[in-house]
Design a protein around this motif. Structure first.
Motif, PDB file in Angstrom:
ATOM      1  N   UNK A  27      54.200  34.101  52.082  1.00  0.00           N
ATOM      2  CA  UNK A  27      53.827  32.724  51.746  1.00  0.00           C
ATOM      3  C   UNK A  27      54.593  31.678  52.551  1.00  0.00           C
ATOM      4  N   UNK A  28      55.630  32.109  53.280  1.00  0.00           N
ATOM      5  CA  UNK A  28      56.476  31.152  54.001  1.00  0.00           C
ATOM      6  C   UNK A  28      56.083  30.961  55.469  1.00  0.00           C
ATOM      7  N   UNK A  29      55.186  31.785  55.978  1.00  0.00           N
ATOM      8  CA  UNK A  29      54.874  31.759  57.410  1.00  0.00           C
ATOM      9  C   UNK A  29      54.426  30.393  57.911  1.00  0.00           C
ATOM     10  N   UNK A  30      53.671  29.683  57.111  1.00  0.00           N
ATOM     11  CA  UNK A  30      53.151  28.387  57.538  1.00  0.00           C
ATOM     12  C   UNK A  30      53.823  27.221  56.825  1.00  0.00           C
ATOM     13  N   UNK A  31      54.980  27.498  56.254  1.00  0.00           N
ATOM     14  CA  UNK A  31      55.735  26.455  55.560  1.00  0.00           C
ATOM     15  C   UNK A  31      56.629  25.729  56.563  1.00  0.00           C
ATOM     16  N   UNK A  32      56.221  24.524  56.960  1.00  0.00           N
ATOM     17  CA  UNK A  32      56.963  23.784  57.982  1.00  0.00           C
ATOM     18  C   UNK A  32      58.328  23.293  57.493  1.00  0.00           C
ATOM     19  N   UNK A  33      58.535  23.302  56.191  1.00  0.00           N
ATOM     20  CA  UNK A  33      59.826  22.862  55.655  1.00  0.00           C
ATOM     21  C   UNK A  33      60.767  24.042  55.365  1.00  0.00           C
ATOM     22  N   UNK A  34      60.365  25.236  55.805  1.00  0.00           N
ATOM     23  CA  UNK A  34      61.218  26.426  55.634  1.00  0.00           C
ATOM     24  C   UNK A  34      62.525  26.198  56.400  1.00  0.00           C
ATOM     25  N   UNK A  35      63.632  26.152  55.679  1.00  0.00           N
ATOM     26  CA  UNK A  35      64.925  25.842  56.313  1.00  0.00           C
ATOM     27  C   UNK A  35      65.834  27.057  56.406  1.00  0.00           C
TER      28      UNK A  35
END
Length: 228
Positions: A27-35
């Motif tokens: 679910x994180x692959x396209x999360x632009x705010x993944x820090x």
């Protein structure tokens, strides 16, 4: 660790999971705010091996075009995840030169690493190329890194998620529902023992990276050459 047995067990369990529809989407692959960022010591395979991997990925793309595929620039084998990716980590939290010095000290007795990339395996959320070191050099080097980092006061999280013992390369991640799990497994079966090539490692890279080792988010920190 018997790598062949490990990869086989992983493949058997994961292929059954995929066919049963119980695989996991990232679910994180396209999360632009993944820090989530960290520091990794890694190896990159040579161009011939990467070409062979892309031929394999082309077959997967033909039946599963909406999954996440690693481009050549991102394909790697992790030697050691020195600081595992976590939210909010940044380079200003550490002294990079101290890490470089410690890795250089650990390299003193390393004279070669050779890896064979043969066959594919899977996890419930990804497809991987199987890597087989031809001797104990990589394993011995990892143990030296563990020993030296644990004796130091540097921030590190070596073995905190799991104790790394393989030499695989992740090349595909599931980000959407699979269109045809059975065809996917058919292709994996075709490549289960495929010879992607072998190479003698000439250099290691220390990088600041995101969870997926995307080139656009990677900062090259140092390169270490092995005197073969």
């Amino acid at each position: 660790m018997d790598l062949t047995q490990h990869y086989n067990q992983l493949y058997k369990k994961s292929s059954e999971t995929i066919l049963a529809g119980s695989y996991k989407l990232d679910s994180q692959l396209n999360n632009e705010s993944d820090s989530r960022f960290g520091i990794t010591l890694l190896i990159r395979p040579n161009e011939t091996i990467k070409e062979n991997i892309q031929f394999f990925l082309d077959e997967l793309k033909a039946i599963e075009p909406h999954q996440y595929y690693y481009p050549d620039a991102d394909i790697h084998t992790t030697v050691m995840s020195i600081i595992s990716c976590y939210g909010g980590f940044s380079l200003d939290k550490i002294n990079v030169h101290e890490y470089i010095d410690l890795i250089q000290q650990s390299l003193v007795h390393l004279d070669k690493i050779k890896i064979e990339f043969r066959g594919v395996t899977a996890s419930p959320s990804a497809i991987m190329i199987q890597g087989f070191p031809t001797d104990e050099s990589l394993n011995n080097f990892r143990n030296k890194l563990r020993e030296n980092f644990k004796k130091s006061s540097l921030e590190q999280s070596i073995d905190s998620r799991y104790s790394i013992a393989t030499a695989h390369s992740t090349v595909m991640r599931f980000q959407e529902k699979l269109q045809d799990p059975e065809k996917l497994i058919d292709i994996l079966e075709k490549y289960r023992d495929y010879n992607f090539g072998n190479f003698k490692v000439e250099n290691l890279e220390l990088v600041y990276n995101d969870w997926y080792q995307r080139e656009s988010n990677t900062i090259h920190l140092a390169e270490f050459y092995i005197a073969n």
